[in-house]
Motif scaffolding. Sequence first.
Motif, short mmCIF file in Angstrom:
data_model
loop_
_atom_site.label_atom_id
_atom_site.label_comp_id
_atom_site.label_asym_id
_atom_site.label_seq_id
_atom_site.Cartn_x
_atom_site.Cartn_y
_atom_site.Cartn_z
N GLY A 118 -8.99 -23.04 18.81
CA GLY A 118 -9.43 -21.88 18.05
C GLY A 118 -9.37 -22.00 16.55
N LEU A 119 -8.81 -23.10 16.01
CA LEU A 119 -8.79 -23.33 14.57
C LEU A 119 -9.53 -24.61 14.24
N GLY A 120 -10.18 -24.64 13.07
CA GLY A 120 -10.94 -25.81 12.67
C GLY A 120 -10.10 -27.07 12.65
N SER A 121 -10.74 -28.21 12.91
CA SER A 121 -10.01 -29.48 12.98
C SER A 121 -9.47 -29.92 11.63
N GLY A 122 -10.04 -29.40 10.53
CA GLY A 122 -9.51 -29.70 9.19
C GLY A 122 -9.95 -31.02 8.62
N ASP A 123 -10.86 -31.74 9.30
CA ASP A 123 -11.36 -33.01 8.77
C ASP A 123 -12.63 -32.76 7.96
N VAL A 124 -13.28 -33.85 7.56
CA VAL A 124 -14.55 -33.72 6.82
C VAL A 124 -15.66 -34.46 7.56
N SER A 125 -15.67 -34.33 8.88
CA SER A 125 -16.67 -35.04 9.68
C SER A 125 -18.07 -34.50 9.45
N THR A 126 -18.20 -33.33 8.82
CA THR A 126 -19.53 -32.82 8.51
C THR A 126 -20.06 -33.35 7.18
N LEU A 153 -17.70 -15.65 16.62
CA LEU A 153 -16.27 -15.92 16.76
C LEU A 153 -15.74 -16.84 15.66
N TYR A 154 -16.55 -17.81 15.22
CA TYR A 154 -16.01 -18.86 14.37
C TYR A 154 -16.74 -19.06 13.06
N ASN A 164 -14.25 -26.56 21.61
CA ASN A 164 -12.85 -26.17 21.48
C ASN A 164 -11.99 -27.08 22.35
N VAL A 165 -11.03 -27.77 21.71
CA VAL A 165 -10.16 -28.71 22.41
C VAL A 165 -8.78 -28.10 22.55
N ILE A 166 -8.30 -27.96 23.79
CA ILE A 166 -6.98 -27.41 24.07
C ILE A 166 -6.03 -28.58 24.32
N ASP A 367 -10.39 -36.90 -0.28
CA ASP A 367 -9.20 -36.08 0.02
C ASP A 367 -9.66 -34.68 0.39
N ASN A 368 -9.06 -34.13 1.43
CA ASN A 368 -9.42 -32.79 1.87
C ASN A 368 -8.15 -32.05 2.32
N THR A 369 -7.90 -30.92 1.71
CA THR A 369 -6.79 -30.06 2.13
C THR A 369 -7.38 -28.74 2.61
N ALA A 370 -7.11 -28.42 3.87
CA ALA A 370 -7.69 -27.22 4.47
C ALA A 370 -6.58 -26.32 4.98
N THR A 371 -6.74 -25.03 4.74
CA THR A 371 -5.83 -24.01 5.25
C THR A 371 -6.65 -22.95 5.95
N GLU A 372 -6.22 -22.57 7.14
CA GLU A 372 -6.97 -21.60 7.92
C GLU A 372 -6.02 -20.66 8.64
N ALA A 373 -6.37 -19.38 8.67
CA ALA A 373 -5.59 -18.37 9.39
C ALA A 373 -6.53 -17.52 10.22
N ARG A 374 -6.03 -17.07 11.36
CA ARG A 374 -6.85 -16.29 12.28
C ARG A 374 -5.98 -15.27 13.01
N VAL A 375 -6.50 -14.05 13.12
CA VAL A 375 -5.81 -12.98 13.83
C VAL A 375 -6.79 -12.37 14.83
N GLU A 376 -6.33 -12.19 16.08
CA GLU A 376 -7.15 -11.58 17.13
C GLU A 376 -6.37 -10.46 17.79
N LEU A 377 -6.99 -9.29 17.89
CA LEU A 377 -6.40 -8.13 18.56
C LEU A 377 -7.35 -7.70 19.68
N VAL A 378 -6.89 -7.76 20.91
CA VAL A 378 -7.68 -7.28 22.05
C VAL A 378 -7.25 -5.85 22.33
N HIS A 379 -8.21 -4.91 22.21
CA HIS A 379 -7.85 -3.50 22.36
C HIS A 379 -8.07 -3.02 23.80
N GLN A 380 -7.41 -1.94 24.12
CA GLN A 380 -7.58 -1.30 25.42
C GLN A 380 -9.00 -0.75 25.52
N PRO A 381 -9.52 -0.52 26.73
CA PRO A 381 -10.90 0.01 26.87
C PRO A 381 -11.10 1.31 26.11
#
Length: 733
Positions: A118-126, A153-154, A164-166, A367-381
Amino acid sequence: MSASRLRHLPLSLAIALSMPLAAQAHEAQDPTGTGHDHEPTDLARVEVRATPLAGTADNLVRPVEVLAGEALDAAKASSLGETVNKLPGVQSSYFGPGVGRPIIRGFDGARVQVLSDGLGSGDVSTVSADHAVSIEPFLADQIEVLKGPATLLYGSGAIGGAVNVIDGRIPEAATVEPLEGRAELRGGTVNDERTGIVRLDGTSASGNVVFHFDALHRETGDYDIPGSAESAATHAGHEEEDGHEEVVVGRLPGSAIRTDSAALGLSWVGDRGFIGGAYSLFNSRYGVPGHAHGAGEAHGDEHGHEDEDADGEHAEGGVRIVMDQRRSELRGGLDDLGAFQSLRVKLARTEYTHTEFEGGAVGTVFDNTATEARVELVHQPIAGWTGALGAQWSQREFLAVGDEAFVPGSDSRDAGLFWIGERAFGPTRLEFGARHDRNRVDIEESRAIGPDRDFDTTSLSAALRWDIGEDVHLSFGLDRAQRAPTAEELYSSGIHVATGSIELGDPDMDVETANRAEVGVHWHNGPFRIGASVFQVRFDDFVYLADTGIVEDGLPVRAWTQHDARFNGAEAELDWTFVDNASGAWAMRVFGDVVRAELDGRGRREVALAVPHGDHAHHHTASLANDGDLPRIAPARAGAELRWETGSWRASLGAVRYMEQDDVAEHEAATPGYTLVDAHLAWHADTRGGNAWEVFVDGSNLLDEEARPHTSFLKELAPLPGRGIEFGVRAFF
């Protein structure tokens, strides 16, 4: 003891120490397929973690493919792209065996997001075709491929899909047994491969502290090829220019790899959630094929190992790359929060360095320095709608240093908010979603070739699944997705050594907009499963790298430019277990895919180009077509596989036919078709202590056919490996 063997000692000791521990562990169930569950995994029922709304590959509204368990073990390769290459609609880029990025329905590079849970790989393959993805497929528990726009989503970089690799490096639940894991040793003939892997997972006596450890070492030599490295057309051209050219036959210089990866994770797990962290490293050293000519340039053994200096670095040769990445992650989750079903928080910081050596000297450093943050809230119906709110923030500080740094340093930031929800209406399920991102790219002042840029992107999505009966369902999808141009597309200006060209960006580019429509059908009846999809994507201001036809200092000039485009495609897969009796279970899989990508216009347009030349620039005007095919589009394919399993044995024999790709762009050559045949054989044994062993033999390109992927910038200089046999042993405990 030699220096080479000393380098292998830590991993060898770790694997050796893990083997006796197997006698102390007991057999248990592991849904990821990494521990003790050795039964075939029903991939359609594996839970997909790339979306915050719980679901499996079989019941999600959106198209998704999953690899796990034995299917993943059979598919694992040295690159992520090659690992997922046999999924319908998915192919791989190729820049030698060390570099392979997934291509989804014809989209690659900055349009396909590669994620680590769910978070970017942080490399520069692109950034460049020679930059590898910094994720090791052999350490994956599960790989998920989201087809179609995943921008909802992303964000912007997933307009063509996401992978997405788990890897389970931050445990989210206690292990079934106090200690469990796996180890693997393998070797290969086509490149003298030697690979070792070990993984351990365990839980404290209290059941609250859970740890994870993994390590991998891989080393190969230059690989064997069925003929010459250069294609016949390229070799003929060199003979005309030089009058003579030494032909490299039988192996590909510059294709050796050495990769080391390791990670340590620790979590506290409670009844309602978890919190944990992990630290990992990934180091890969690989050559760039096609940048060294003549068999005499590489000194060493028959597999192409070059002489090494005292530090283990290659003292001579062509272009070689050393990539090093260090990654720190924190994750936490909490369930049953009243109005919300769950909360997930993820944070990662990645420090990445990519150094290109030319003849033993440092050429360019990225050189590449990457910082990423993600928050997910699943709400009730709410009014029957189950949904998730999310926020994502990332920053990338990129710097290239060297005479051939064709991309200036930049600071890129992105912030996005999204909501995705679904609701059932009788036999149908609807899914809606929306996302808005704010992107900013600040260019390094000392090398500014254009202004800093700000972009706003908005993506909207609607999908419907209609269960016609228990066995058949139809799916429909509509998307409007937007992508902001990357710093490379905006500001490139100079010689791109990897692709042997001069690359020019356009700092005045607009946002790219894709409008997608898709229809799919799926039928699952007992041992018979079939799925098929057709899709169309229409782009406004599609960004692509065009060959201008201009040559400067012997190098082709390529320019990033924009024009409307359309992608039309289809894919289908059939899986049928046609016999299941005393002789074993016999199954057949057949699949195929095709995509056609064309510019959507008429006539031609003139583009002014300023090609850097020392302290000044040479000015040209390029004439680009507004119609015709786009470059480097994956060819159509058709594949078949026969599988057999009984008792402790399983085997398969398969072939994939890659069609000739003659739908080519201006100044692009057609690529001949080829057929790749592979086979797999494995024997599995459970021990009295509840552990298990598995011995396997895999064969690839058994016809020893010359294969040159059309998607590769190196297709005229670097064919795929020839006939190869891999063999090894796995231990589960």
